[in-house]
Each structure stands twice: as structure tokens, then as C-alpha cells.
Write an enzyme that holds these catalytic residues in place. Sequence first.
Site, PDB file in Angstrom:
ATOM      1  N   SER A 265       0.789  -1.240  -0.102  1.00 31.08           N
ATOM      2  CA  SER A 265       0.133  -0.138  -0.090  1.00 31.08           C
ATOM      3  C   SER A 265       0.815   1.289   0.172  1.00 31.08           C
ATOM      4  O   SER A 265       2.171   0.984   0.001  1.00 31.08           O
ATOM      5  CB  SER A 265      -1.020  -0.060   1.285  1.00 31.08           C
ATOM      6  OG  SER A 265      -0.169   0.258   2.426  1.00 31.08           O
ATOM      7  N   LYS A 266       0.083   2.300  -0.179  1.00 33.83           N
ATOM      8  CA  LYS A 266       0.919   3.592  -0.105  1.00 33.83           C
ATOM      9  C   LYS A 266       2.094   3.747   1.029  1.00 33.83           C
ATOM     10  O   LYS A 266       2.864   4.339   0.542  1.00 33.83           O
ATOM     11  CB  LYS A 266      -0.072   4.668  -0.055  1.00 33.83           C
ATOM     12  CG  LYS A 266      -0.701   5.100  -1.297  1.00 33.83           C
ATOM     13  CD  LYS A 266      -0.154   6.341  -1.648  1.00 33.83           C
ATOM     14  CE  LYS A 266      -0.346   6.532  -3.336  1.00 33.83           C
ATOM     15  NZ  LYS A 266       0.750   6.531  -4.225  1.00 33.83           N
TER      16      LYS A 266
END
Length: 510
Positions: A265-266
Site C-alpha cells: 500500500s501507499k
Amino acid sequence: MTSINQKRCFGMDAVRVRFAPSPTGYLHIGGARTALYDWLLARQTGGRFILRIEDTDRNRLVADAVQDIKDSLRWLGLDWDEGPDAGGEAGPYFQSERLAIYEKYATQLVQAGKAYYCFCTPERLEEMRKKQEQTGQPSGYDRHCRELPAEEVERKLAAGEKYVIRFKVPLAGQIKVRDELRGEMIFDHQTLDDFVVLKSDGFPTYHLASVVDDHLMGITHVIRGEEWIVSLPRHFLLYDAFGWAPPAFIHLPIFLAPDGKGKLSKRHGATGVREFREKGYLPEALVNFLLLLGWHPPTDEELFTLDQAVQAFSVDRLNTSPVNFSLDKLDWYNGIYIRKLSHEELAKRALPFLQKDGLLPDPCPPEQFAYLVRLMPLVQERIKLLSELPNAVGYFLRAEIDPPAPELLVGKKGTTEEVAAILRKVEVVLSQTADFSEENLELVLRGLAENLQLKPGQIFMPVRVAVTGQTATPGLFELLAALGKEKVLPRLKQAVMVLEKTGSGRASVN
Ligand code: GLU
């Protein structure tokens, strides 16, 4: 290895694959992998690669996302045969331009008794959801409007009441679906609610639009991320209801974070293609890296150009287990591909990074570009990312550099006076040197060390720092030759002044 339905995958009909991003954000690295596999399958079979923009979720549109998706695909080398800018007979390729088509098919389902109008208000649905939660009932639409009498439906429609169209999922029985990598899977109808196919704003849901378009566009293979497997039963129900044969579905494994714990994820860093591009990764490296994140080659070979990948790729070597997104591996690929570039090509790729930092003008005049090309052999082995180039070649391109810190010039052993004296002598000797070639500079400076009875390092390090401001640089003689006399002499003088100002004794190393 899972056996592939060969007939379905490579039948008589030409392969038609689509990449169908929603422009709710910039092109994600997972999407890029999907597009890559689509593209490879199309190119390898002489099929068609279609780009379809799924812009039906109007609330989540990001203004320049389509542009980013197109730019990023082009940057990766994944050209499409049909879609935005390319046209094609199966268009339009923006779902927002196909609303009449979806309405027609949704209405067709209603007429066939396979879907129905639902007039439930958001308030009623919210109440229903709360009640389900309180009583521990399974969530999902309670089929309130499923059996509304025809006259009531007519009346509500005539009165202009807002509605959605919902699919009538059979109340009992099962739906068999198939994924080419996982084989058949069976879902109980009871686990599905009557999902919406057409929303109250006239836009289709993903499910309807995806199935209708895949059918009308003649898609033979749907490649997409594993997160869409949950949609498969709904899609198969729709194919059944329309009486259409479903395409072959291939769901790709998710990316795990570099530490292997949880989904990428980010918070693990860059996840958008544009970010990787801006960080200075080469498309060759990213493509090679993504190729092996979900597909395993038949040999130990790890390096593939796009052309080689077209030859080697096969659907039956795709994996279903989650794959680690290892940035170290990507960096390794990037280093390799940087070293494979010609000096000219590396300079071309470097240019935007240098222009962004104001180190070169835009457009770059030919003489300055030629100088950049001349610098490339000095740094090519030393960098892993193009974004390291402003730092690696900045001191060549700037007319002046900031005065180096005295402690860097003096290092651990000498005193400010000694080093100042050495640099003064180097300056005198080099000002008398006409031949500023690498070979001659080596002769001159080694000769000077001998005369002064110094170890070469006692001269080389302060000179290196004086002319670059850094301790880690390319080899000193090639460095001086590339800088040229007109930059070297003033920088030596500047360093002497720094030391003179510092005063006597040891410059503090701290
Ligand atoms: N629009 C969906 C997405 O953004 C496409 C899923 C599919 O390929 O069916 O991922």
C-alpha cells in the site's frame, strides 16, 4: 501447474484483451502489471489490446487520471490497438459515452424477468442496514421491491420516482464460475444479494458495464487483479442471463509489501507508475520487474526486454500465490538497464531530471547536450536511479560550486596549512598544464606528489573535494579532464581561500 483451457484461450478467434482502468487515480503498479500481461498476450498471438476507460463512478473521478494512464502506458511501451486516441470499431471506449447501451441491456433484463426496478430510498436502505446489523442478519438488499406488482411499478415510473435496476439472483441453487489459473469455483446463490446493475443516475454499475462491454467488444480473455474474483459469480450470472459465453478469466495474485507482511500500500512508498518514473526508474526495468511478479519463466533467465517477453510469456506460467514487491530487486534491475544504455541514450533519459533541477536549460543546446553525453561514462556505473544524476553531475554543469567545508578538504590527517599549501601548488602546476587530458593530468599530479614527497592520496583527496565538494566521485583524472581547466583552477583557488579563512591547525572533523 494449472492446466489451461487451451481451446478457450487460443481458439480460432483472434485474442482480444482489454485493460479497463477506472480513472479514479493515477496508473497503479498493479494495473501496469495487468496491462503488461494483456499486451504480451495480444502481441504474442497477433491479437488486439484494447484500452477501455471505466469512468462510471462519477464521484471518484480524478481530473487528469486518464492522461496519466495513457502517458504511463506509453512510457512503459504498452501501446493499445483500440481505445482513447486509437479509435476502433467497438467504441466508444469511455464507458460514460455508452450509457444508452447499458440502459438497453438493463431494460432487456427487466423485460426478461431477470432484473427489476427498485424504488427503495437511501433512507430505507440505511434503516434496513442498521436493522440487519442489530439483529445479526446477513447484510445485503432485502429484496423489498423484487415482487412489486407490475401496475405499481408502472405507476411509480410514471410518477417519476427514482429507481435503480437490480439483478434477480436465483433464490436457491449455485453458480459455477471458472478462472483459468484456479479452475472451477462454485458459489451458492444465497450468498449473493440482488445487486444493482443500473444506478439511479443512469450510470451502470461496474458489473453490468464490464460484462456488457467485454461481450460487445469481443473480449476473449479478462486479465485482472485477484480482488475481482468476488465479482466473478455476479458476472457469470449476467452472462447466463444474457445467454452469452463468458470470456476466459485470469485473476492475478496480489502484491505483498516488501517485508512480506500484508498487502502493498501507499505507506510502503511509491505505488504509482508516475512516481517510479519520477524517482528515476527506467521503463525497461519496471517492465522486467513486473513481468516476474506473477509470471515465472521456464528457465533461470531474469532479464527480459519487452520483445523477449513477447516470445517467452505464457498464461500457464502465471502464479496464483501472492508476490513480494521487493524494491531491492527493482533497484537491481534499474542498475542493470542503466548500464545497458548507450551514453547518448542515458544522457537523453537524464536530461529531464537535470532540467528540472535547473542544471541545464530546456531546450538544451546541442553543445551542452554533447557535454552531458561526455559525462555519462563517468557516472553510468555509479548510479541506480536517474534521479541521482543531478547530484552526480551537478558539479560539472554548474559554473561554480559552493565553497567546500574545511573539514572535508583537510580530512583526518593533515592540517589546514599543509592542505592549503598543497592546493596552492596544485593550482600553480595545473595553471601551467596545457594538456588537460586524463593521461597527462595523471602524469602531472603523480609527478607533483613525488616532488613533494607526499603520498598520492594526500594530494588527490583535497583536490577532489576542492573541485566537486564531495568525497565520492568518479576517478580524479577523468573528473578533472571532464571539468576542464576553466572550472578546476577557480575551484582550487576557492578551496585555498576557505582554508586561509579557517586559520591554523587542524580543521575540526566534527
Ligand atoms: N475498472 C476496474 C478497475 O479499475 C476493472 C476491473 C476489471 O478489469 O474487470 O480495476
